[in-house]
Design an enzyme around this catalytic site. Sequence first.
Site, PDB file in Angstrom:
ATOM      1  N   GLY A  43       0.771  -1.257   0.000  1.00  0.00           N
ATOM      2  CA  GLY A  43       0.000   0.000   0.000  1.00  0.00           C
ATOM      3  C   GLY A  43       0.792   1.290   0.000  1.00  0.00           C
ATOM      4  O   GLY A  43       0.297   2.313  -0.475  1.00  0.00           O
ATOM      5  N   ASP A 102      -4.766   1.658  10.877  1.00  0.00           N
ATOM      6  CA  ASP A 102      -6.161   1.417  11.230  1.00  0.00           C
ATOM      7  C   ASP A 102      -6.189   0.929  12.687  1.00  0.00           C
ATOM      8  O   ASP A 102      -6.143   1.727  13.611  1.00  0.00           O
ATOM      9  CB  ASP A 102      -6.712   0.387  10.238  1.00  0.00           C
ATOM     10  CG  ASP A 102      -8.203   0.169  10.365  1.00  0.00           C
ATOM     11  OD1 ASP A 102      -8.906   1.117  10.729  1.00  0.00           O
ATOM     12  OD2 ASP A 102      -8.672  -0.956  10.100  1.00  0.00           O
ATOM     13  N   GLY A 104      -3.770  -0.583  14.048  1.00  0.00           N
ATOM     14  CA  GLY A 104      -2.392  -0.419  14.534  1.00  0.00           C
ATOM     15  C   GLY A 104      -1.696  -1.760  14.751  1.00  0.00           C
ATOM     16  O   GLY A 104      -0.516  -1.800  15.082  1.00  0.00           O
TER      17      GLY A 104
HETATM   18  P1  IMP Z   1      -4.083  -2.265  10.754  1.00  0.00           P
HETATM   19  O1  IMP Z   1      -3.165  -3.398  11.113  1.00  0.00           O
HETATM   20  O2  IMP Z   1      -5.500  -2.546  11.193  1.00  0.00           O
HETATM   21  O3  IMP Z   1      -3.615  -0.931  11.263  1.00  0.00           O
HETATM   22  O4  IMP Z   1      -4.197  -2.239   9.192  1.00  0.00           O
HETATM   23  C1  IMP Z   1      -3.230  -1.708   8.397  1.00  0.00           C
HETATM   24  C2  IMP Z   1      -3.263  -2.250   6.992  1.00  0.00           C
HETATM   25  O5  IMP Z   1      -4.573  -2.663   6.556  1.00  0.00           O
HETATM   26  C3  IMP Z   1      -2.865  -1.123   6.052  1.00  0.00           C
HETATM   27  O6  IMP Z   1      -1.473  -1.115   5.876  1.00  0.00           O
HETATM   28  C4  IMP Z   1      -3.618  -1.460   4.794  1.00  0.00           C
HETATM   29  O7  IMP Z   1      -2.861  -2.336   4.007  1.00  0.00           O
HETATM   30  C5  IMP Z   1      -4.854  -2.179   5.274  1.00  0.00           C
HETATM   31  N1  IMP Z   1      -6.014  -1.244   5.339  1.00  0.00           N
HETATM   32  C6  IMP Z   1      -6.614  -0.783   6.457  1.00  0.00           C
HETATM   33  N2  IMP Z   1      -7.634   0.050   6.152  1.00  0.00           N
HETATM   34  C7  IMP Z   1      -7.676   0.106   4.795  1.00  0.00           C
HETATM   35  C8  IMP Z   1      -8.513   0.829   3.869  1.00  0.00           C
HETATM   36  O8  IMP Z   1      -9.427   1.585   4.216  1.00  0.00           O
HETATM   37  N3  IMP Z   1      -8.228   0.614   2.551  1.00  0.00           N
HETATM   38  C9  IMP Z   1      -7.240  -0.207   2.097  1.00  0.00           C
HETATM   39  N4  IMP Z   1      -6.428  -0.865   2.935  1.00  0.00           N
HETATM   40  C10 IMP Z   1      -6.643  -0.724   4.280  1.00  0.00           C
END
Ligand code: IMP
Length: 184
Positions: A43, A102, A104
């Site tokens: 991403g 998101d 984390g």
């Molecule tokens: P976390 O571990 O929940 O913080 O998620 C982080 C990862 O989830 C990011 O690096 C993205 O690859 C993916 N992600 C979270 N939210 C979104 C979104 O709204 N669109 C696309 N990818 C997302």
Amino acid sequence: MKGKDFKIIIPRRELQKKIKELGKRISEDYSGKEPILIGILKGSFIFLADLIRVIKVPHEVDFMAVASYGQEIEGSGVVKLIKDLNINIEGKDVIIIEDIVDTGLTLNFIKKNLLLRNPRSLEIAALLDRKERRKVQMHLKYVGFTVPNEFVVGYGLDLAERYRNLPYIAKIEGSKLAQRRFEL
Ligand code: IMP
């Protein structure tokens, strides 16, 4: 894109303006240093590409890729490393470059993993911050934008590997897939 209703929430110009500001701050904060910027795949690749072109200090770039540990426990915070760094970061100033923070959980795993390698400093630059869903608190030194509680795509961010090419950040109206992906 055909058949989809995209609502732009951060237009291209705003992204470019903000990235310029972040680049300026990083250049000031790392003056006299040579940071290593670590892009978290996939991403972050567009954000990283634009960011390094507005950073004035010498720096290196490397990448890491992680994945959730299987469908059944997605969202549990169990993450596996699927591509490691090529560069040794011991004693170096490191900046993690992430597309969106998101819950984390992903970044928490990456941060812990990198700290074991004894960098001199470790900071985080995230283009997007979705604070409301955070499960693990962490300090984000550089943040582009805070985004609402909705799944977003574009500028590197995907939905089932699509839409990374959109030059803006958008939400997809009425997408059941986006809704499902967000509820994980
Ligand atoms: P976390 O571990 O929940 O913080 O998620 C982080 C990862 O989830 C990011 O690096 C993205 O690859 C993916 N992600 C979270 N939210 C979104 C979104 O709204 N669109 C696309 N990818 C997302």
